[in-house]
Design a protein around this motif. Structure first.
Motif, PDB file in Angstrom:
ATOM      1  N   GLU A 116      10.283  15.472 -10.265  1.00  0.00           N
ATOM      2  CA  GLU A 116       8.911  14.998 -10.444  1.00  0.00           C
ATOM      3  C   GLU A 116       8.834  13.482 -10.320  1.00  0.00           C
ATOM      4  O   GLU A 116       7.866  12.938  -9.809  1.00  0.00           O
ATOM      5  CB  GLU A 116       8.383  15.436 -11.817  1.00  0.00           C
ATOM      6  N   ARG A 117       9.880  12.813 -10.776  1.00  0.00           N
ATOM      7  CA  ARG A 117       9.919  11.349 -10.676  1.00  0.00           C
ATOM      8  C   ARG A 117       9.914  10.915  -9.207  1.00  0.00           C
ATOM      9  O   ARG A 117       9.265   9.940  -8.836  1.00  0.00           O
ATOM     10  CB  ARG A 117      11.159  10.816 -11.389  1.00  0.00           C
ATOM     11  N   ASN A 118      10.647  11.651  -8.380  1.00  0.00           N
ATOM     12  CA  ASN A 118      10.657  11.338  -6.951  1.00  0.00           C
ATOM     13  C   ASN A 118       9.298  11.587  -6.317  1.00  0.00           C
ATOM     14  O   ASN A 118       8.835  10.805  -5.468  1.00  0.00           O
ATOM     15  CB  ASN A 118      11.715  12.168  -6.228  1.00  0.00           C
ATOM     16  N   LEU A 119       8.655  12.655  -6.725  1.00  0.00           N
ATOM     17  CA  LEU A 119       7.352  12.998  -6.156  1.00  0.00           C
ATOM     18  C   LEU A 119       6.292  11.952  -6.492  1.00  0.00           C
ATOM     19  O   LEU A 119       5.331  11.761  -5.733  1.00  0.00           O
ATOM     20  CB  LEU A 119       6.905  14.378  -6.645  1.00  0.00           C
ATOM     21  N   LYS A 120       6.474  11.257  -7.610  1.00  0.00           N
ATOM     22  CA  LYS A 120       5.511  10.233  -7.990  1.00  0.00           C
ATOM     23  C   LYS A 120       5.503   9.054  -7.023  1.00  0.00           C
ATOM     24  O   LYS A 120       4.572   8.243  -7.029  1.00  0.00           O
ATOM     25  CB  LYS A 120       5.796   9.737  -9.413  1.00  0.00           C
ATOM     26  N   GLN A 121       6.529   8.967  -6.168  1.00  0.00           N
ATOM     27  CA  GLN A 121       6.541   7.919  -5.138  1.00  0.00           C
ATOM     28  C   GLN A 121       5.343   8.059  -4.204  1.00  0.00           C
ATOM     29  O   GLN A 121       4.924   7.087  -3.575  1.00  0.00           O
ATOM     30  CB  GLN A 121       7.832   7.997  -4.312  1.00  0.00           C
ATOM     31  N   ALA A 122       4.800   9.267  -4.097  1.00  0.00           N
ATOM     32  CA  ALA A 122       3.662   9.502  -3.207  1.00  0.00           C
ATOM     33  C   ALA A 122       2.330   9.094  -3.833  1.00  0.00           C
ATOM     34  O   ALA A 122       1.285   9.142  -3.174  1.00  0.00           O
ATOM     35  CB  ALA A 122       3.611  10.977  -2.799  1.00  0.00           C
ATOM     36  N   GLU A 123       2.328   8.698  -5.104  1.00  0.00           N
ATOM     37  CA  GLU A 123       1.089   8.254  -5.749  1.00  0.00           C
ATOM     38  C   GLU A 123       0.809   6.799  -5.397  1.00  0.00           C
ATOM     39  O   GLU A 123       1.690   5.932  -5.488  1.00  0.00           O
ATOM     40  CB  GLU A 123       1.199   8.407  -7.266  1.00  0.00           C
ATOM     41  N   VAL A 124      -0.441   6.530  -4.989  1.00  0.00           N
ATOM     42  CA  VAL A 124      -0.858   5.184  -4.600  1.00  0.00           C
ATOM     43  C   VAL A 124      -2.271   4.927  -5.124  1.00  0.00           C
ATOM     44  O   VAL A 124      -3.025   5.874  -5.377  1.00  0.00           O
ATOM     45  CB  VAL A 124      -0.848   5.023  -3.063  1.00  0.00           C
ATOM     46  N   ALA A 138       9.280   4.859  -0.818  1.00  0.00           N
ATOM     47  CA  ALA A 138       8.178   4.081  -1.384  1.00  0.00           C
ATOM     48  C   ALA A 138       7.317   3.509  -0.264  1.00  0.00           C
ATOM     49  O   ALA A 138       7.800   2.711   0.543  1.00  0.00           O
ATOM     50  CB  ALA A 138       8.717   2.950  -2.260  1.00  0.00           C
ATOM     51  N   PRO A 139       6.038   3.880  -0.180  1.00  0.00           N
ATOM     52  CA  PRO A 139       5.190   3.362   0.897  1.00  0.00           C
ATOM     53  C   PRO A 139       4.794   1.913   0.650  1.00  0.00           C
ATOM     54  O   PRO A 139       4.820   1.425  -0.484  1.00  0.00           O
ATOM     55  CB  PRO A 139       3.964   4.275   0.841  1.00  0.00           C
ATOM     56  N   GLY A 147     -11.748 -11.787   0.711  1.00  0.00           N
ATOM     57  CA  GLY A 147     -11.265 -12.425   1.933  1.00  0.00           C
ATOM     58  C   GLY A 147      -9.755 -12.608   1.989  1.00  0.00           C
ATOM     59  O   GLY A 147      -9.244 -13.204   2.945  1.00  0.00           O
ATOM     60  N   ARG A 148      -9.052 -12.119   0.979  1.00  0.00           N
ATOM     61  CA  ARG A 148      -7.600 -12.221   0.951  1.00  0.00           C
ATOM     62  C   ARG A 148      -6.969 -10.871   1.278  1.00  0.00           C
ATOM     63  O   ARG A 148      -7.534  -9.819   0.981  1.00  0.00           O
ATOM     64  CB  ARG A 148      -7.096 -12.635  -0.425  1.00  0.00           C
ATOM     65  N   VAL A 149      -5.773 -10.932   1.860  1.00  0.00           N
ATOM     66  CA  VAL A 149      -4.998  -9.726   2.133  1.00  0.00           C
ATOM     67  C   VAL A 149      -3.782  -9.735   1.213  1.00  0.00           C
ATOM     68  O   VAL A 149      -3.042 -10.717   1.138  1.00  0.00           O
ATOM     69  CB  VAL A 149      -4.544  -9.670   3.604  1.00  0.00           C
ATOM     70  N   PHE A 150      -3.583  -8.635   0.500  1.00  0.00           N
ATOM     71  CA  PHE A 150      -2.435  -8.456  -0.373  1.00  0.00           C
ATOM     72  C   PHE A 150      -1.626  -7.276   0.172  1.00  0.00           C
ATOM     73  O   PHE A 150      -2.189  -6.205   0.430  1.00  0.00           O
ATOM     74  CB  PHE A 150      -2.867  -8.129  -1.802  1.00  0.00           C
ATOM     75  N   VAL A 151      -0.339  -7.463   0.325  1.00  0.00           N
ATOM     76  CA  VAL A 151       0.515  -6.391   0.826  1.00  0.00           C
ATOM     77  C   VAL A 151       1.685  -6.209  -0.131  1.00  0.00           C
ATOM     78  O   VAL A 151       2.411  -7.166  -0.420  1.00  0.00           O
ATOM     79  CB  VAL A 151       1.046  -6.681   2.239  1.00  0.00           C
ATOM     80  N   SER A 152       1.865  -4.986  -0.619  1.00  0.00           N
ATOM     81  CA  SER A 152       2.974  -4.667  -1.513  1.00  0.00           C
ATOM     82  C   SER A 152       4.041  -3.909  -0.738  1.00  0.00           C
ATOM     83  O   SER A 152       3.742  -2.921  -0.058  1.00  0.00           O
ATOM     84  CB  SER A 152       2.473  -3.824  -2.690  1.00  0.00           C
ATOM     85  N   LEU A 153       5.283  -4.379  -0.861  1.00  0.00           N
ATOM     86  CA  LEU A 153       6.393  -3.815  -0.103  1.00  0.00           C
ATOM     87  C   LEU A 153       7.564  -3.478  -1.026  1.00  0.00           C
ATOM     88  O   LEU A 153       7.734  -4.118  -2.074  1.00  0.00           O
ATOM     89  CB  LEU A 153       6.874  -4.819   0.951  1.00  0.00           C
TER      90      LEU A 153
END
Length: 418
Positions: A116-124, A138-139, A147-153
């Motif tokens: 279940e912990r692995n499946l939570k990787q699909a939550e966004v 992890a996506p 007007g700003r762009v934020f990208v999480s990696l």
């Protein structure tokens, strides 16, 4: 055309305490610069909600792009996703494409049970654009606000690089109109930074306002990098080439290469041009030079191998250094490194070889042979040249300085044979 600025926020307690070295930011900065984006700031914060929120607010005040790495894993200390969800006013949902990808990874690639912990990787957060991570579970997530762009990696370098290359940079280039940025870099050796600056001062003072010159000293060498920016790519490149030609003429006596290449790559290129091979006989550097050379893909075309003759008996039995030489001058002597070169050329059947023998410290020194004393030799079957160095650093720095200076001595020797 206005300049676009970016900030990088790295998240993780392990970064703050030095347990993990942040290599992500350096790579990201280089790629952003290639795309015409100036990096304004790099900030590291721990796994703390308020610290992350503060960093997001601070960096979005004067940069248009905020890139965030880390904290996207499946464990309790990975809090980036819920913090971003709160910050952008969304709610957590399951992204079906990511869910299918996570299941595929565990069932087909990893071949282990999924939890279940692995499946939570699909939550966004439902307020983001999901960026597909082909290299992990992890996506990436793209947000826009004021007007700003934020990208999480993800913080995993391999995954971050894939997302930056395939998703983030192309989207940023579509989203913003940016000026062109270009560089010209050359490498010098045998001249100090201050003396070099004196040599090119008049030229530097006349550089156009949209050009910047950087001095990048490292291990007894200095890189000069000219950076220019402008709206017209062709005009920018032509102007850069003109200024680059001027500075190359001024420093030609000390110039190693007029490209942004490390010294071991320069030597590899020289050997390939000549159709020649090399080997190394390392004592005090313990294989470090071999490591540098073999870090280059395709180096087997010109590098045959190394004899790490750390013990004196290996110098004698494998490299054929004579016992008389060892008895007369010891391992750290000019005569010893000369015979090490000849022994490596013969044993490994190469056109060139280099040899190192010295005292790296912190122990082992004496009044006659202090810590940091190093003999280096380079040559071929017919000729060997040597140089004595006296370094004053800690053990690792002494090894690195020995390697760079040995490689540069070999470079000059190879160039003279052409």
């Amino acid at each position: 055309m206005e300049q676009v600025f970016a900030s990088i926020i790295t998240i993780g307690d392990e970064l703050l305490i030095g347990q993990v070295v942040d290599t992500n930011s350096a790579w990201m900065a280089q790629e952003l610069n290639k795309a015409g984006i100036w990096l304004k700031r790099r900030v590291a914060v721990g796994d703390n909600k308020q610290e992350i929120l503060n960093a997001l607010d601070d960096q979005s005040r004067d940069t248009q792009i905020i890139l965030i790495t880390g904290g996207l894993g499946p464990t309790a200390d990975d809090i980036t996703k819920p913090v971003l969800c709160d910050y952008f006013g969304g709610k957590m949902v399951v992204d079906q494409n990511t869910l299918a990808h996570v299941k595929y990874l565990f069932e087909q690639v990893f071949r282990r049970p999924i939890t279940e912990r692995n499946l939570k990787q699909a939550e966004v957060p439902d307020v983001c654009t999901v960026l597909h991570n082909t290299r992990g579970s992890a996506p990436g997530m793209w947000f826009e606000k004021n007007g700003r762009v934020f990208v999480s990696l993800p913080g995993v370098p391999h995954e971050m690089k894939g997302l930056m290359t395939n998703e983030v940079l192309p989207r940023l280039q579509q989203h913003f109109t940016m000026p062109f940025i270009s560089h010209r870099t050359l490498l010098t050796a045998g001249i100090g930074e201050s003396y070099l600056a004196d040599k090119i001062q008049t030229w530097e003072e006349k550089l156009p306002a949209h050009f910047k010159l950087a001095y990048l000293p490292n291990y007894g060498m200095v890189r000069l990098r000219i950076t220019g920016s402008g709206p017209d790519k062709q005009q920018l490149e032509e102007a850069l080439d003109t200024e680059f030609s001027k500075v190359k003429a001024l420093v030609k006596e000390w110039m190693v290469v007029d490209e942004d290449l490390p010294l071991h790559v320069v030597i590899g290129n020289l050997l390939k041009q000549q159709g020649k091979t090399m080997s190394t006989a390392e004592s005090c550097t313990g294989g470090y030079i071999a490591h540098l050379i073999t870090s280059v893909s395709g180096s087997s075309a010109y590098y045959k191998g190394s004899i790490v003759s750390y013990a004196n008996e290996i110098k004698e039995k494998v490299l054929n250094v004579s016992p008389e030489t060892m008895k007369a001058g010891g391992a750290v002597s000019e005569a010893t490194v000369k015979e090490m070169v000849l022994g490596a050329v013969a044993a490994l059947n190469t056109d060139y070889a280099l040899a190192t023998s010295g005292i790296m410290g912190p122990d082992g020194g004496s009044p006659e042979k202090p810590v940091g004393m190093v003999w280096v030799a380079v040559g071929n079957r017919n000729k060997v040249v040597t140089q004595l160095f006296n370094f004053r650093f800690d053990r690792m720095r002494n090894i690195e300085m020995t390697a760079i200076n040995a490689l540069n001595l070999l470079r000059k020797f190879i160039a003279e044979q052409a």
